[in-house]
Design a protein around this motif. Structure first.
Motif, short mmCIF file in Angstrom:
data_model
loop_
_atom_site.label_atom_id
_atom_site.label_comp_id
_atom_site.label_asym_id
_atom_site.label_seq_id
_atom_site.Cartn_x
_atom_site.Cartn_y
_atom_site.Cartn_z
N MET A 1 0.85 -1.19 0.00
CA MET A 1 0.00 0.00 0.00
C MET A 1 0.89 1.24 0.00
SD MET A 1 -2.36 -1.54 3.06
CE MET A 1 -0.89 -2.29 3.81
N ARG A 2 0.48 2.24 -0.76
CA ARG A 2 1.23 3.50 -0.84
C ARG A 2 0.29 4.67 -0.60
NH1 ARG A 2 6.26 3.37 -3.14
NH2 ARG A 2 6.85 1.32 -3.89
N TRP A 3 0.81 5.65 0.10
CA TRP A 3 0.10 6.90 0.32
C TRP A 3 1.00 8.04 -0.14
CZ3 TRP A 3 -0.31 2.72 3.38
CH2 TRP A 3 -1.60 2.29 3.70
N VAL A 4 0.47 8.88 -1.01
CA VAL A 4 1.18 10.07 -1.44
C VAL A 4 0.87 11.15 -0.42
CG1 VAL A 4 1.39 11.81 -3.25
CG2 VAL A 4 1.01 9.40 -3.86
N LEU A 5 1.93 11.77 0.11
CA LEU A 5 1.74 12.81 1.12
C LEU A 5 1.14 14.05 0.50
CD1 LEU A 5 5.08 12.58 3.10
CD2 LEU A 5 2.95 11.35 3.48
N ASP A 6 0.29 14.72 1.26
CA ASP A 6 -0.27 15.99 0.82
C ASP A 6 0.86 16.98 0.64
OD1 ASP A 6 -2.81 14.95 1.06
OD2 ASP A 6 -3.17 15.82 3.03
N GLU A 7 0.74 17.84 -0.35
CA GLU A 7 1.76 18.86 -0.59
C GLU A 7 1.98 19.75 0.63
OE1 GLU A 7 3.95 19.31 -3.11
OE2 GLU A 7 3.19 17.41 -3.87
N THR A 8 0.91 20.07 1.36
CA THR A 8 1.06 20.93 2.53
C THR A 8 1.89 20.23 3.61
OG1 THR A 8 -1.06 20.15 3.38
CG2 THR A 8 -1.05 22.24 2.18
N ASP A 9 1.70 18.92 3.77
CA ASP A 9 2.50 18.18 4.74
C ASP A 9 3.96 18.15 4.32
OD1 ASP A 9 0.30 17.58 6.33
OD2 ASP A 9 -0.16 15.79 5.15
N ARG A 10 4.21 17.97 3.03
CA ARG A 10 5.59 17.93 2.54
C ARG A 10 6.25 19.30 2.72
NH1 ARG A 10 5.77 15.25 -3.18
NH2 ARG A 10 7.97 15.31 -2.74
N ALA A 11 5.49 20.37 2.50
CA ALA A 11 6.06 21.71 2.68
C ALA A 11 6.42 21.94 4.14
CB ALA A 11 5.07 22.77 2.20
N GLU A 12 5.57 21.48 5.07
CA GLU A 12 5.88 21.61 6.49
C GLU A 12 7.13 20.82 6.84
OE1 GLU A 12 2.43 20.49 8.72
OE2 GLU A 12 1.21 22.03 7.77
N ASP A 13 7.30 19.65 6.23
CA ASP A 13 8.48 18.82 6.44
C ASP A 13 9.73 19.57 5.96
OD1 ASP A 13 10.18 16.69 6.89
OD2 ASP A 13 9.59 15.59 5.09
N ASP A 14 9.64 20.22 4.78
CA ASP A 14 10.77 20.97 4.24
C ASP A 14 11.11 22.15 5.15
OD1 ASP A 14 10.90 19.26 2.10
OD2 ASP A 14 9.82 20.59 0.73
N ARG A 15 10.07 22.86 5.63
CA ARG A 15 10.31 24.00 6.53
C ARG A 15 10.98 23.54 7.82
NH1 ARG A 15 5.35 25.58 4.60
NH2 ARG A 15 4.25 24.87 6.45
N ALA A 16 10.55 22.40 8.35
CA ALA A 16 11.16 21.88 9.57
C ALA A 16 12.63 21.57 9.34
CB ALA A 16 10.42 20.63 10.05
#
Length: 155
Positions: free
Chosen positions: A130-145
Motif C-alpha cells: 500500500m502506498r500513500w502520497v503525502l499531501d503537498e502541505t505536509d511535505r512543505a511543512e516537512d521541508d520548513r522543519a
C-alpha cells in the motif's frame, strides 16, 4: 527534522494478539511523521486490515506456525509512505460464516484508503503493498522543519 525511516518486523506470529502489537507500534511511528491526522488514520486502518486479512485468510485457525512480515517506510524524497504485509500461507475463506456476513470488504476498504494498492498472490504467500502520497502541505511543512534545523545548526 529527523523522522524514523521504517518499521520492519519479520516472522511475526499470525495471531490477532501479535498484530495488535504491530498496530500500536505503527500508531506511535505515524505520530512522528509529518502527516495529517486523516492520513495517519487511513494508514493505520488499512495496515491493520491487511494484517487481519493475512491472519484470517492465509493460515488455518489451528496453524501454530503461520508468520507474517510487516514493513512500513517513510520516503520523504518520494513524498510517500509505503506499507507492505507479506504472508507465507495460501488463501482460504474465513471459517466462521456468521462473521463473514459483515466482513469481506477488506481489500475494498484498503483500496479506498490508500493512494495505490498492489496485491501479489502466489503459491508461497501473498504480498499486499500500500502506498500513500503525502499531501503537498505536509511535505512543505516537512521541508520548513528541515530548513529550521539547518538554520539552528549554522549558529
Amino acid at each position: 527534522m529527523l523522522f524514523p525511516d521504517e518499521i520492519r518486523s519479520s516472522g511475526v506470529h499470525a495471531d490477532p494478539t501479535e498484530i495488535a502489537g504491530l498496530r500500536v507500534v505503527t500508531r506511535r511511528w505515524l505520530a512522528k511523521l509529518p502527516l495529517s491526522e486523516d492520513q495517519r488514520q487511513d494508514i493505520l486502518l488499512a495496515s491493520y486490515e491487511a494484517l487481519a486479512n493475512a491472519v484470517e485468510h492465509a493460515y488455518a485457525p489451528d496453524d501454530a506456525h503461520g508468520t507474517l512480515d510487516y514493513e512500513a517506510a517513510y520516503l520523504p524524497e518520494e513524498g510517500e509512505v509505503v506499507v507492505r504485509v507479506v504472508d507465507h500461507g495460501s488463501w482460504h475463506d474465513a471459517i466462521d460464516s456468521d462473521a463473514r456476513r459483515s466482513r469481506g470488504h477488506g481489500l475494498t476498504l484498503i483500496r479506498n484508503l490508500a493512494s495505490d494498492v498492489r496485491v501479489s498472490a502466489g503459491p508461497k504467500g501473498t504480498v499486499v503493498e500500500m502506498r500513500w502520497v503525502l499531501d503537498e502541505t505536509d511535505r512543505a511543512e516537512d521541508d520548513r522543519a528541515g530548513d529550521e534545523l539547518s538554520s539552528h545548526d549554522a549558529s
